[in-house]
Design a protein around this motif. Structure first.
Motif, PDB file in Angstrom:
ATOM      1  N   ILE A  91       0.921  -1.187  -0.040  1.00 58.11           N
ATOM      2  CA  ILE A  91      -0.064   0.005   0.019  1.00 58.11           C
ATOM      3  C   ILE A  91       0.845   1.137  -0.034  1.00 58.11           C
ATOM      4  O   ILE A  91       1.943   1.397   0.884  1.00 58.11           O
ATOM      5  CB  ILE A  91      -0.967   0.065   1.116  1.00 58.11           C
ATOM      6  N   ILE A  93      -0.300   5.485   0.232  1.00 57.60           N
ATOM      7  CA  ILE A  93      -1.127   6.546   0.145  1.00 57.60           C
ATOM      8  C   ILE A  93      -0.198   7.707  -0.289  1.00 57.60           C
ATOM      9  O   ILE A  93       0.661   8.424   0.502  1.00 57.60           O
ATOM     10  CB  ILE A  93      -1.731   6.828   1.598  1.00 57.60           C
ATOM     11  N   GLY A 100      -2.753   9.515   7.701  1.00 55.21           N
ATOM     12  CA  GLY A 100      -3.160  10.043   9.204  1.00 55.21           C
ATOM     13  C   GLY A 100      -4.697  10.268   9.299  1.00 55.21           C
ATOM     14  O   GLY A 100      -5.225  10.516  10.392  1.00 55.21           O
ATOM     15  N   HIS A 101      -5.480  10.034   8.388  1.00 58.02           N
ATOM     16  CA  HIS A 101      -6.883  10.156   8.618  1.00 58.02           C
ATOM     17  C   HIS A 101      -7.542   9.051   8.068  1.00 58.02           C
ATOM     18  O   HIS A 101      -9.057   9.108   7.996  1.00 58.02           O
ATOM     19  CB  HIS A 101      -7.331  11.461   7.455  1.00 58.02           C
ATOM     20  N   GLY A 102      -7.081   7.709   8.471  1.00 60.73           N
ATOM     21  CA  GLY A 102      -8.037   6.630   8.419  1.00 60.73           C
ATOM     22  C   GLY A 102      -8.004   5.912   7.021  1.00 60.73           C
ATOM     23  O   GLY A 102      -8.640   4.955   6.797  1.00 60.73           O
ATOM     24  N   GLY A 104      -5.627   4.891   4.829  1.00 55.08           N
ATOM     25  CA  GLY A 104      -4.818   3.649   4.592  1.00 55.08           C
ATOM     26  C   GLY A 104      -5.477   2.398   5.401  1.00 55.08           C
ATOM     27  O   GLY A 104      -5.437   1.328   4.794  1.00 55.08           O
ATOM     28  N   GLU A 105      -5.866   2.771   6.452  1.00 56.76           N
ATOM     29  CA  GLU A 105      -6.521   1.477   7.123  1.00 56.76           C
ATOM     30  C   GLU A 105      -7.968   1.063   6.291  1.00 56.76           C
ATOM     31  O   GLU A 105      -7.919  -0.105   6.117  1.00 56.76           O
ATOM     32  CB  GLU A 105      -7.133   2.074   8.629  1.00 56.76           C
ATOM     33  N   ASN A 132       9.480   1.615   9.591  1.00 57.17           N
ATOM     34  CA  ASN A 132       8.217   2.225   9.474  1.00 57.17           C
ATOM     35  C   ASN A 132       7.361   2.127  10.420  1.00 57.17           C
ATOM     36  O   ASN A 132       6.247   0.988  10.362  1.00 57.17           O
ATOM     37  CB  ASN A 132       8.049   1.760   7.951  1.00 57.17           C
ATOM     38  N   ARG A 134       4.324   3.674  11.579  1.00 50.99           N
ATOM     39  CA  ARG A 134       3.234   4.013  11.012  1.00 50.99           C
ATOM     40  C   ARG A 134       2.649   2.812  10.380  1.00 50.99           C
ATOM     41  O   ARG A 134       1.573   2.218  10.624  1.00 50.99           O
ATOM     42  CB  ARG A 134       3.120   5.214  10.237  1.00 50.99           C
ATOM     43  N   ALA A 137       2.103  -0.313  12.604  1.00 48.59           N
ATOM     44  CA  ALA A 137       1.106   0.026  13.576  1.00 48.59           C
ATOM     45  C   ALA A 137      -0.260  -0.439  12.905  1.00 48.59           C
ATOM     46  O   ALA A 137      -1.183  -1.081  13.428  1.00 48.59           O
ATOM     47  CB  ALA A 137       1.008   1.201  14.293  1.00 48.59           C
ATOM     48  N   TYR A 139      -0.501  -2.354  10.214  1.00 50.65           N
ATOM     49  CA  TYR A 139      -0.767  -3.733  10.013  1.00 50.65           C
ATOM     50  C   TYR A 139      -1.467  -4.580  11.092  1.00 50.65           C
ATOM     51  O   TYR A 139      -1.930  -5.655  11.098  1.00 50.65           O
ATOM     52  CB  TYR A 139       0.808  -4.299   9.113  1.00 50.65           C
ATOM     53  N   LYS A 141      -2.727  -3.480  13.723  1.00 50.97           N
ATOM     54  CA  LYS A 141      -4.093  -3.203  13.959  1.00 50.97           C
ATOM     55  C   LYS A 141      -5.202  -4.268  13.130  1.00 50.97           C
ATOM     56  O   LYS A 141      -6.367  -4.356  13.666  1.00 50.97           O
ATOM     57  CB  LYS A 141      -4.374  -1.640  13.699  1.00 50.97           C
TER      58      LYS A 141
HETATM   59  C1  LIG Z   1       1.208   3.756   5.935  1.00 54.72           C
HETATM   60  C2  LIG Z   1      -0.091   3.985   5.351  1.00 54.72           C
HETATM   61  C3  LIG Z   1      -0.573   3.225   4.461  1.00 54.72           C
HETATM   62  C4  LIG Z   1      -0.874   4.126   6.499  1.00 54.72           C
HETATM   63  O1  LIG Z   1      -1.970   4.912   6.306  1.00 54.72           O
HETATM   64  P1  LIG Z   1      -2.668   6.133   6.855  1.00 54.72           P
HETATM   65  O2  LIG Z   1      -3.879   6.632   5.971  1.00 54.72           O
HETATM   66  O3  LIG Z   1      -1.649   7.211   7.025  1.00 54.72           O
HETATM   67  O4  LIG Z   1      -3.042   5.710   8.313  1.00 54.72           O
HETATM   68  P2  LIG Z   1      -4.419   5.709   9.027  1.00 54.72           P
HETATM   69  O5  LIG Z   1      -4.843   7.064   9.413  1.00 54.72           O
HETATM   70  O6  LIG Z   1      -5.167   4.766   8.310  1.00 54.72           O
HETATM   71  O7  LIG Z   1      -3.990   5.070  10.580  1.00 54.72           O
HETATM   72  C5  LIG Z   1      -3.905   3.636  10.556  1.00 54.72           C
HETATM   73  C6  LIG Z   1      -3.183   3.210  11.937  1.00 54.72           C
HETATM   74  O8  LIG Z   1      -1.930   3.499  11.448  1.00 54.72           O
HETATM   75  C7  LIG Z   1      -1.196   3.873  12.750  1.00 54.72           C
HETATM   76  N1  LIG Z   1      -0.780   5.197  12.367  1.00 54.72           N
HETATM   77  C8  LIG Z   1      -1.221   6.225  11.897  1.00 54.72           C
HETATM   78  N2  LIG Z   1      -0.671   7.315  11.676  1.00 54.72           N
HETATM   79  C9  LIG Z   1       0.640   7.061  12.484  1.00 54.72           C
HETATM   80  C10 LIG Z   1       1.623   7.900  12.942  1.00 54.72           C
HETATM   81  N3  LIG Z   1       1.733   9.111  12.571  1.00 54.72           N
HETATM   82  N4  LIG Z   1       2.588   7.147  13.539  1.00 54.72           N
HETATM   83  C11 LIG Z   1       2.276   6.029  14.109  1.00 54.72           C
HETATM   84  N5  LIG Z   1       1.250   5.050  13.626  1.00 54.72           N
HETATM   85  C12 LIG Z   1       0.156   5.944  13.138  1.00 54.72           C
HETATM   86  C13 LIG Z   1      -2.118   4.006  13.790  1.00 54.72           C
HETATM   87  O9  LIG Z   1      -2.261   2.527  14.185  1.00 54.72           O
HETATM   88  C14 LIG Z   1      -3.377   4.117  13.285  1.00 54.72           C
HETATM   89  O10 LIG Z   1      -4.571   3.408  13.784  1.00 54.72           O
HETATM   90  P3  LIG Z   1      -5.194   4.654  14.968  1.00 54.72           P
HETATM   91  O11 LIG Z   1      -5.555   5.752  14.346  1.00 54.72           O
HETATM   92  O12 LIG Z   1      -6.362   3.695  15.266  1.00 54.72           O
HETATM   93  O13 LIG Z   1      -3.994   4.823  15.857  1.00 54.72           O
HETATM   94  C15 LIG Z   1       0.316   5.596   4.778  1.00 54.72           C
HETATM   95  O14 LIG Z   1       0.683   6.468   5.853  1.00 54.72           O
HETATM   96  C16 LIG Z   1       1.321   5.414   3.630  1.00 54.72           C
HETATM   97  O15 LIG Z   1       1.063   5.171   2.623  1.00 54.72           O
HETATM   98  N6  LIG Z   1       2.617   6.043   4.031  1.00 54.72           N
HETATM   99  C17 LIG Z   1       3.615   6.304   2.901  1.00 54.72           C
HETATM  100  C18 LIG Z   1       3.874   4.753   2.147  1.00 54.72           C
HETATM  101  C19 LIG Z   1       4.158   3.463   3.076  1.00 54.72           C
HETATM  102  O16 LIG Z   1       4.656   3.721   4.304  1.00 54.72           O
HETATM  103  N7  LIG Z   1       3.544   2.353   3.043  1.00 54.72           N
HETATM  104  C20 LIG Z   1       3.763   1.196   3.619  1.00 54.72           C
HETATM  105  C21 LIG Z   1       4.924   0.288   3.180  1.00 54.72           C
HETATM  106  S1  LIG Z   1       5.247  -1.140   3.958  1.00 54.72           S
END
Ligand SMILES: CC(C)(COP(=O)(O)OP(=O)(O)OC[C@H]1O[C@@H](n2cnc3c(N)ncnc32)[C@H](O)[C@@H]1OP(=O)(O)O)[C@@H](O)C(=O)NCCC(=O)NCCS
Length: 174
Positions: A91, A93, A100-102, A104-105, A132, A134, A137, A139, A141
């Motif tokens: 994945i 985003i 950070g707005h849900g 990715g989840e 990584n 974030r 966390a 995955y 979850k």
């Molecule tokens: C990693 C990624 C997919 C997460 O998606 P996101 O939309 O940012 O995350 P979400 O808002 O859906 O948060 C889901 C969970 O991730 C974790 N999370 C989100 N932001 C976080 C942060 N800044 N620090 C730590 N954990 C975090 C939390 O567990 C969160 O659940 P919670 O809100 O109940 O605490 C996204 O940030 C991304 O694409 N990042 C860049 C590329 C990447 O890292 N891809 C993965 C490569 S393996």
């Protein structure tokens, strides 16, 4: 976030300029396991053609904002093995302000629903940089479990980094 905030669809040729811009985003690529490369539009065209001819074993999805249809990211299920019923998830985003707005989840859960509910897969694996937080966390979850540590498995930005292999079984879903 409501379940209707985003939707998934298959990627299409018109997405390539956006995906190409994400490939050029060093900060984004720095979070991924792959190596940074400069990628021109012709290569992306060939990459898309190659996907079209291999879609029996690969699923490439666009994550779109329901309100505007804006492309926010992608999720992939690659290397589908129809005997062992497994595939590799990834994945991104790509739009930084959408993180950070849900989203990715939600995109992960929708992709897993497709993998288990439509494609009848049993095991989804992935690899993630140990740094990584974030992504790990997120995955954890949704139910992925770490399956060890691959030490210094990738070379990025001048140094070797550890990688965590994780997997989720159909029976483990949360
Ligand atoms: C990693 C990624 C997919 C997460 O998606 P996101 O939309 O940012 O995350 P979400 O808002 O859906 O948060 C889901 C969970 O991730 C974790 N999370 C989100 N932001 C976080 C942060 N800044 N620090 C730590 N954990 C975090 C939390 O567990 C969160 O659940 P919670 O809100 O109940 O605490 C996204 O940030 C991304 O694409 N990042 C860049 C590329 C990447 O890292 N891809 C993965 C490569 S393996």
């Amino acid at each position: 976030m409501s379940d209707n905030t985003i939707f998934l669809r298959e990627i299409e040729r018109g997405d390539l300029p956006t995906i190409n811009a994400w490939r050029a985003d060093k900060a984004l690529v720095g979070l991924l396991g792959g190596t940074f490369r400069y990628v021109g539009p012709e290569i992306d065209g060939k990459w898309f053609d190659s996907y079209l001819s291999s879609r029996a074993g690969n699923v490439r999805l666009a994550v779109c904002l329901a309100a505007t249809r804006e492309l926010l990211g992608v999720t992939y299920l690659l290397g589908i093995d129809w005997v062992n019923r497994c595939a590799e998830f990834s994945i991104q985003i790509g739009v930084e302000s959408a993180r950070g707005h849900g989203i990715g989840e939600a995109a992960t859960r929708l992709t897993l629903e497709h993998a288990f509910g439509d494609l009848n897969l049993n095991r989804i694996s992935l690899t993630v940089l140990a740094s990584n937080d974030r992504a790990i966390a997120l995955y954890e979850k949704v139910g992925f479990r770490a399956e060890g540590l691959l030490r210094q498995a990738v070379f990025k930005d001048g140094r070797y980094l550890d990688v965590v292999p994780m997997a989720l079984l159909a029976a483990d879903r949360r």
